[in-house]
Write a protein that holds these residues in place. Structure first.
Motif, short mmCIF file in Angstrom:
data_model
loop_
_atom_site.label_atom_id
_atom_site.label_comp_id
_atom_site.label_asym_id
_atom_site.label_seq_id
_atom_site.Cartn_x
_atom_site.Cartn_y
_atom_site.Cartn_z
N MET A 60 0.86 -1.19 0.00
CA MET A 60 0.00 0.00 0.00
C MET A 60 0.89 1.23 0.00
SD MET A 60 -3.24 -0.90 0.06
CE MET A 60 -4.49 -0.23 1.15
N PRO A 61 0.70 2.12 -0.96
CA PRO A 61 1.65 3.21 -1.16
C PRO A 61 1.77 4.17 0.02
CG PRO A 61 -0.06 3.22 -2.87
CD PRO A 61 -0.37 2.10 -1.97
N GLU A 62 0.69 4.52 0.63
CA GLU A 62 0.76 5.48 1.73
C GLU A 62 -0.59 5.50 2.45
OE1 GLU A 62 0.69 9.60 -0.34
OE2 GLU A 62 1.66 8.20 -1.71
N ASP A 63 -0.65 6.34 3.47
CA ASP A 63 -1.83 6.35 4.32
C ASP A 63 -3.10 6.78 3.60
OD1 ASP A 63 -0.05 7.42 7.32
OD2 ASP A 63 -0.25 5.48 6.33
N ARG A 64 -2.95 7.36 2.46
CA ARG A 64 -4.15 7.77 1.73
C ARG A 64 -4.93 6.56 1.22
NH1 ARG A 64 -3.59 9.73 -2.75
NH2 ARG A 64 -1.43 9.17 -3.22
N PHE A 65 -4.27 5.42 1.17
CA PHE A 65 -4.89 4.19 0.68
C PHE A 65 -5.33 3.32 1.87
CE2 PHE A 65 -3.89 3.75 -3.93
CZ PHE A 65 -3.19 4.94 -4.08
N SER A 66 -6.55 2.79 1.75
CA SER A 66 -7.02 1.85 2.77
C SER A 66 -7.88 0.80 2.10
CB SER A 66 -7.81 2.57 3.87
OG SER A 66 -8.98 3.16 3.33
N ALA A 67 -7.88 -0.39 2.64
CA ALA A 67 -8.67 -1.49 2.08
C ALA A 67 -9.37 -2.22 3.21
CB ALA A 67 -7.80 -2.45 1.28
N LYS A 68 -10.58 -2.67 2.90
CA LYS A 68 -11.37 -3.41 3.88
C LYS A 68 -12.02 -4.60 3.20
CE LYS A 68 -12.51 0.55 6.79
NZ LYS A 68 -13.62 1.36 7.41
N MET A 69 -12.33 -5.58 4.03
CA MET A 69 -13.09 -6.73 3.55
C MET A 69 -14.07 -7.12 4.65
SD MET A 69 -11.75 -10.11 1.62
CE MET A 69 -12.92 -11.11 0.69
N PRO A 70 -15.23 -6.48 4.68
CA PRO A 70 -16.19 -6.71 5.76
C PRO A 70 -16.81 -8.09 5.77
CG PRO A 70 -17.11 -5.27 4.08
CD PRO A 70 -15.68 -5.46 3.73
N ASN A 71 -16.82 -8.75 4.61
CA ASN A 71 -17.34 -10.12 4.55
C ASN A 71 -16.70 -10.86 3.38
OD1 ASN A 71 -19.08 -9.73 2.13
ND2 ASN A 71 -20.13 -8.31 3.51
N ALA A 72 -17.01 -12.11 3.25
CA ALA A 72 -16.34 -12.97 2.26
C ALA A 72 -16.67 -12.61 0.83
CB ALA A 72 -16.70 -14.43 2.53
N SER A 73 -17.67 -11.78 0.62
CA SER A 73 -18.09 -11.51 -0.75
C SER A 73 -17.92 -10.06 -1.16
CB SER A 73 -19.55 -11.93 -0.94
OG SER A 73 -20.38 -11.23 -0.05
N PHE A 74 -17.15 -9.29 -0.37
CA PHE A 74 -17.06 -7.87 -0.72
C PHE A 74 -15.79 -7.26 -0.14
CE2 PHE A 74 -18.55 -3.94 -2.18
CZ PHE A 74 -18.47 -2.97 -1.18
N SER A 75 -15.12 -6.46 -0.97
CA SER A 75 -13.95 -5.73 -0.51
C SER A 75 -13.94 -4.35 -1.16
CB SER A 75 -12.67 -6.48 -0.87
OG SER A 75 -11.52 -5.73 -0.50
N THR A 76 -13.36 -3.39 -0.46
CA THR A 76 -13.22 -2.05 -1.00
C THR A 76 -11.78 -1.58 -0.89
OG1 THR A 76 -13.76 -1.01 1.11
CG2 THR A 76 -15.58 -1.38 -0.42
N LEU A 77 -11.40 -0.77 -1.84
CA LEU A 77 -10.12 -0.06 -1.81
C LEU A 77 -10.45 1.41 -1.90
CD1 LEU A 77 -6.96 -0.17 -1.91
CD2 LEU A 77 -7.16 -0.17 -4.39
N LYS A 78 -10.03 2.17 -0.90
CA LYS A 78 -10.39 3.57 -0.83
C LYS A 78 -9.15 4.44 -0.92
CE LYS A 78 -13.80 4.54 1.80
NZ LYS A 78 -14.69 4.80 2.96
N ILE A 79 -9.26 5.51 -1.66
CA ILE A 79 -8.17 6.49 -1.76
C ILE A 79 -8.75 7.83 -1.32
CG2 ILE A 79 -6.40 7.51 -3.22
CD1 ILE A 79 -6.92 5.25 -5.25
N GLN A 80 -8.14 8.41 -0.27
CA GLN A 80 -8.63 9.67 0.26
C GLN A 80 -7.49 10.44 0.92
OE1 GLN A 80 -11.24 11.60 0.28
NE2 GLN A 80 -10.58 12.96 1.93
N PRO A 81 -7.14 11.62 0.39
CA PRO A 81 -7.62 12.23 -0.84
C PRO A 81 -6.87 11.69 -2.06
CG PRO A 81 -6.03 13.65 0.20
CD PRO A 81 -6.16 12.44 1.10
N SER A 82 -7.52 11.68 -3.20
CA SER A 82 -6.88 11.17 -4.41
C SER A 82 -5.93 12.22 -5.00
CB SER A 82 -7.93 10.76 -5.44
OG SER A 82 -8.77 11.85 -5.74
N GLU A 83 -4.91 11.73 -5.71
CA GLU A 83 -3.94 12.59 -6.38
C GLU A 83 -3.76 12.10 -7.82
OE1 GLU A 83 -0.31 12.71 -4.17
OE2 GLU A 83 -1.27 13.49 -2.34
N PRO A 84 -3.32 12.98 -8.72
CA PRO A 84 -3.13 12.56 -10.12
C PRO A 84 -2.23 11.33 -10.27
CG PRO A 84 -3.08 14.94 -9.98
CD PRO A 84 -3.14 14.44 -8.55
#
Lengths: 115, 112
Positions: A60-84
């Motif tokens: 994971m490049p830096e703290d702006r990136f986070s990932a979760k997997m709340p259950n076996a059928s779903f995962s998210t990758l979040k970028i906050q704040p995004s940069e070019p």
């Protein structure tokens, strides 16, 4: 059987905005991987989960990136704040095990453009 | 750390001909797995073929076959009877305990 499903397929956003990428792995697969593909760095592993638990997030490049997997059928990758420089194709992949024996099946990817 | 090297950025081949893509890797592990993935213009990553390091027999999958030389840490892909649909970027990948390490890729262009 449905393959790995990713949404959205394309995302265009402005710098500073929050971006959320979504992934549904193949049913019965215990491992889920997030990859990023850029011209400069090629394909690189960001993070992977086993049974919904993050195992290795060293990519994971830096703290702006986070990932979760709340259950076996779903995962998210979040970028906050995004940069070019986050502009890339993001792939999600899943496999039945993490031994390396099992093939990783990739989703179609999300093409992200940050303006 | 493992590294995967693909030294051919691009290769061109005529339909029905054969093309061989090279891949070398560096690892201190004894048990591992090697893969070739194909990425057509759609950008979908598609598994072409895989090889388990403890198996001496080279893997084959229809028109695709590999030449696995464990001592030399070499894993080349041969595409026989090339078809226009084979035009794609081909990635060699190394896996040890699930983490795939990819090479930079070789663009294959099949011409009529």
């Amino acid at each position: 059987d449905a393959g790995v499903i990713q949404s959205p397929r394309h995302e265009v956003t402005e710098m500073g905005q929050e971006v959320t990428l979504r992934c549904k792995p193949i049913s019965g697969h215990d491992y889920l991987f997030w990859y990023r593909q850029t011209m400069m760095r090629g394909l690189e592993l960001l993070i992977y989960f086993n049974n919904n638990v993050p195992i290795d997030d060293s990519g994971m490049p830096e703290d702006r990136f986070s990932a979760k997997m709340p259950n076996a059928s779903f995962s998210t990758l979040k970028i906050q704040p995004s940069e070019p420089r986050d502009s890339a194709v993001y792939f999600c992949a899943s496999s039945r095990s993490g031994s390396g024996l099992e093939t990783q099946y990739f989703g179609p990817g999300t093409r992200l453009l940050v303006l | 750390a493992q590294t995967v090297t693909q030294s051919q950025p691009e290769m061109s081949v005529q339909e029905a001909e054969t093309v061989t893509l090279s891949c070398t890797y560096d690892t201190s592990e004894n048990n591992y797995y090697l893969f070739w993935y194909k990425q057509p213009p759609s950008r979908q990553m598609i598994l072409v073929i895989r090889q388990e390091a403890y198996k001496q027999q080279n893997a084959t999958e229809n028109r695709f076959s590999v030449n696995f030389q464990k001592a030399a840490k070499s894993f080349s892909l041969k595409i026989s009877d090339s078809q226009l649909g084979d035009t794609a970027m081909y990635f060699c990948a190394f896996a040890n305990w699930g983490k795939l390490q990819f090479g930079a890729g070789t663009q294959v262009v099949v011409t009529p």
